[in-house]
Every structure is written in C-alpha cells, then in structure tokens.
Design an enzyme around this catalytic site. Structure first.
Site, PDB file in Angstrom:
ATOM      1  N   ASP A  67       9.678   7.901   0.365  1.00 40.47           N
ATOM      2  CA  ASP A  67       8.910   8.460  -0.736  1.00 40.47           C
ATOM      3  C   ASP A  67       8.772   7.382  -1.804  1.00 40.47           C
ATOM      4  O   ASP A  67       9.774   6.781  -2.227  1.00 40.47           O
ATOM      5  CB  ASP A  67       9.642   9.684  -1.300  1.00 40.47           C
ATOM      6  CG  ASP A  67       8.765  10.458  -2.269  1.00 40.47           C
ATOM      7  OD1 ASP A  67       8.075   9.824  -3.090  1.00 40.47           O
ATOM      8  OD2 ASP A  67       8.765  11.696  -2.201  1.00 40.47           O
ATOM      9  N   GLU A 117       0.860  -1.190   0.000  1.00 42.52           N
ATOM     10  CA  GLU A 117       0.000   0.000   0.000  1.00 42.52           C
ATOM     11  C   GLU A 117       0.893   1.236   0.000  1.00 42.52           C
ATOM     12  O   GLU A 117       1.801   1.342   0.826  1.00 42.52           O
ATOM     13  CB  GLU A 117      -0.925   0.045   1.225  1.00 42.52           C
ATOM     14  CG  GLU A 117      -1.895   1.224   1.124  1.00 42.52           C
ATOM     15  CD  GLU A 117      -2.698   1.526   2.387  1.00 42.52           C
ATOM     16  OE1 GLU A 117      -3.681   2.274   2.279  1.00 42.52           O
ATOM     17  OE2 GLU A 117      -2.335   1.041   3.475  1.00 42.52           O
ATOM     18  N   ASP A 123      -2.971  11.845  -2.321  1.00 37.00           N
ATOM     19  CA  ASP A 123      -2.987  13.317  -2.369  1.00 37.00           C
ATOM     20  C   ASP A 123      -3.266  13.786  -3.799  1.00 37.00           C
ATOM     21  O   ASP A 123      -2.679  13.268  -4.749  1.00 37.00           O
ATOM     22  CB  ASP A 123      -1.626  13.869  -1.904  1.00 37.00           C
ATOM     23  CG  ASP A 123      -1.361  13.538  -0.442  1.00 37.00           C
ATOM     24  OD1 ASP A 123      -2.332  13.426   0.319  1.00 37.00           O
ATOM     25  OD2 ASP A 123      -0.180  13.382  -0.062  1.00 37.00           O
ATOM     26  N   LYS A 135      -2.343  21.252  -8.795  1.00 34.50           N
ATOM     27  CA  LYS A 135      -1.711  22.067  -9.844  1.00 34.50           C
ATOM     28  C   LYS A 135      -1.177  21.172 -10.962  1.00 34.50           C
ATOM     29  O   LYS A 135      -0.526  20.156 -10.680  1.00 34.50           O
ATOM     30  CB  LYS A 135      -0.549  22.874  -9.254  1.00 34.50           C
ATOM     31  CG  LYS A 135      -1.034  23.953  -8.299  1.00 34.50           C
ATOM     32  CD  LYS A 135       0.116  24.817  -7.813  1.00 34.50           C
ATOM     33  CE  LYS A 135      -0.449  25.882  -6.899  1.00 34.50           C
ATOM     34  NZ  LYS A 135       0.411  26.194  -5.774  1.00 34.50           N
TER      35      LYS A 135
HETATM   36  N1  SAM Z   1      -4.365   6.043   2.679  1.00 35.02           N
HETATM   37  C1  SAM Z   1      -4.809   6.741   3.882  1.00 35.02           C
HETATM   38  C2  SAM Z   1      -6.313   6.781   3.944  1.00 35.02           C
HETATM   39  O1  SAM Z   1      -6.950   6.499   2.912  1.00 35.02           O
HETATM   40  O2  SAM Z   1      -6.863   7.063   4.995  1.00 35.02           O
HETATM   41  C3  SAM Z   1      -4.189   8.136   3.954  1.00 35.02           C
HETATM   42  C4  SAM Z   1      -4.608   9.101   2.883  1.00 35.02           C
HETATM   43  S1  SAM Z   1      -3.691  10.638   2.923  1.00 35.02           S
HETATM   44  C5  SAM Z   1      -4.660  11.728   2.001  1.00 35.02           C
HETATM   45  C6  SAM Z   1      -2.366  10.306   1.780  1.00 35.02           C
HETATM   46  C7  SAM Z   1      -1.135   9.723   2.450  1.00 35.02           C
HETATM   47  O3  SAM Z   1      -0.209   9.370   1.440  1.00 35.02           O
HETATM   48  C8  SAM Z   1      -0.442  10.700   3.376  1.00 35.02           C
HETATM   49  O4  SAM Z   1      -0.194  10.071   4.613  1.00 35.02           O
HETATM   50  C9  SAM Z   1       0.849  11.043   2.631  1.00 35.02           C
HETATM   51  O5  SAM Z   1       1.914  11.359   3.498  1.00 35.02           O
HETATM   52  C10 SAM Z   1       1.101   9.768   1.850  1.00 35.02           C
HETATM   53  N2  SAM Z   1       1.885   9.970   0.610  1.00 35.02           N
HETATM   54  C11 SAM Z   1       1.626  10.879  -0.366  1.00 35.02           C
HETATM   55  N3  SAM Z   1       2.560  10.813  -1.336  1.00 35.02           N
HETATM   56  C12 SAM Z   1       3.417   9.844  -0.969  1.00 35.02           C
HETATM   57  C13 SAM Z   1       4.599   9.312  -1.556  1.00 35.02           C
HETATM   58  N4  SAM Z   1       5.089   9.790  -2.707  1.00 35.02           N
HETATM   59  N5  SAM Z   1       5.242   8.324  -0.916  1.00 35.02           N
HETATM   60  C14 SAM Z   1       4.767   7.841   0.275  1.00 35.02           C
HETATM   61  N6  SAM Z   1       3.662   8.316   0.881  1.00 35.02           N
HETATM   62  C15 SAM Z   1       2.983   9.299   0.271  1.00 35.02           C
END
Ligand code: SAM
Length: 212
Positions: free
Chosen positions: A95, A43, A117, A121
C-alpha cells in the site's frame, strides 16, 4: 478497479524474482538493488504493468519501480516480465501509504499516478493518491526539482487533485484536459491499460505535471 481474486496469485507474487519482497531494506539505496546510479522513477497503482514496462523499454537509462496493492492485479505484470524481462523494472506489492518507509528522502526523481481510484466519498478523500496527504509523502521521497505526473479520465478526481496543490504547497508545471488532443504534451506518451480503454470509449484524458 473490479478485483477478481485469482487463486495462487499471492504465492506466485511471493515467489517472483521481479518483486522486491523486503523493500524497506533498500530505503536510501535502491541504486544498489539495480546495480547502477540511474534516476529512480516510481509508478503508484501500477496495475498490470503496461505503462511502466513501456516506459522502461523507451528509457533504459531510468530505473523504474511499480507499486501495486493487490497480488491478483500485479500477477499480470509479473507474467509479462517473464515473457519480456527488463533489468530496469522492479515491482513492490504494498500500500502506497507506507511509501516513506521504503524510499529515502529525495531518493526518487519522478512519481507517476495513472487512473488512480477515485474514492468518491468525501470521508475517503485522504485515500486518493493525488490528495494532500499523499502529496506530503511524495514531498519526502522526491528529490529537489522532482515531479509528479498524474493522468485520469475522471474529471471530478482531476478537479479535486488541482484543488489540493496550493494547500499542499505544489506548483502546476503543465495541465491539459485533453491530453490526446495536445500534440506537445502527448509527445512520448505511453498509454496505460485504463487510458487505452477510456480513450477508445471517447473520454478525454486529463493530465498534470507538478513540482514544489
Ligand atoms: N494504473 C493502471 C492503469 O492506468 O491502467 C491501473 C489503474 S486502476 C484504476 C488503479 C490501481 O491502483 C489498482 O490496481 C489499485 O489496486 C492500485 N492502487 C490503488 N490505491 C493504491 C495504493 N494505496 N497503493 C498501491 N496501489 C494502489
């Protein structure tokens, strides 16, 4: 996601035995870390770990790795594991751009993206987890027949994700714009933190399953 910097989270994550601190060392041999040859499901953007831990309880025959960029978010997942230890779950704080340095070619059976996320933009489109750039990374680490499953309540992001499939050479296996109203696709659905919050607010949840 609004991020609060939680003092001490970085140190707690760095010391946790539920977090893999040198994930590149397991590239191509995650089965050695888990001590079995069960399928590996990943995930990306695991947040506080509700989904991945729920899946791991339901599917003990699958190994799960949750990837999260921020210590302050992953901290909650790690604390949950301290309360309920699951041998088939590991976390990585990284990341996802570096995914191919951590997983070998064809090593994963499934990738889950949940409420990624939106990066609204245009110039940030390549940071979106269902973008063609990320689909290229998923292509490398997924086995033949492997799938990506994506859920979101963000219609614009979902439309973008659908538009990325053909140029990136992926095929839509399943799609719904109202997961909770679709008995077949909702069967066995494990809700994420965001899914609980947004569906309670009345937002329909979109989902696709894709393969290539
Ligand atoms: N998946 C969870 C949920 O549905 O409740 C969290 C959703 S939250 C909007 C998005 C998560 O993805 C955040 O915790 C963010 O830090 C992580 N995230 C975003 N881009 C990422 C990346 N490139 N690598 C790892 N984590 C990432």
């Amino acid at each position: 996601m609004r991020l609060k910097n939680i003092p001490g989270s970085r140190e707690e994550i760095a010391a946790s035995r539920f977090v893999v601190h040198d994930p590149e060392e397991y590239r191509g041999r995650w089965s050695a870390l888990f001590g079995n040859d069960h399928p590996l499901h990943i995930e990306i953007g695991t947040g506080k770990g509700k989904f991945i831990m729920g899946m791991a309880v339901l599917h003990p025959e699958i190994n799960y790795v949750g990837i999260e960029k921020y210590s302050s978010v992953l901290l909650r997942a790690v604390q949950k594991m301290e309360e309920q230890e699951l041998s088939n779950v590991k976390f990585i704080r990284m990341d996802a751009e570096d995914l191919t340095e951590v997983f070998g070619r064809g090593e994963a059976g499934r990738i889950y993206l949940n409420f990624s996320d939106p990066w609204p933009k245009d110039r940030h489109a390549k940071r979106r987890l269902p973008s063609r750039q990320f689909l290229g990374r998923y292509d490398e680490i997924l086995e033949k027949g492997g799938r990506v499953e994506f859920k979101t309540d963000n219609r614009d992001l979902f439309e973008f994700a659908l538009g990325e499939l053909e140029p990136a050479g992926w095929r839509l296996e399943e799609v719904t714009f109202d997961l909770h109203g679709d008995d077949r696709l909702a069967e066995g659905n494990v809700m994420t933190e965001y899914e609980e919050r947004f569906s309670a607010a009345g937002n329909p949840i979109c989902k696709y399953i894709i393969s290539r």
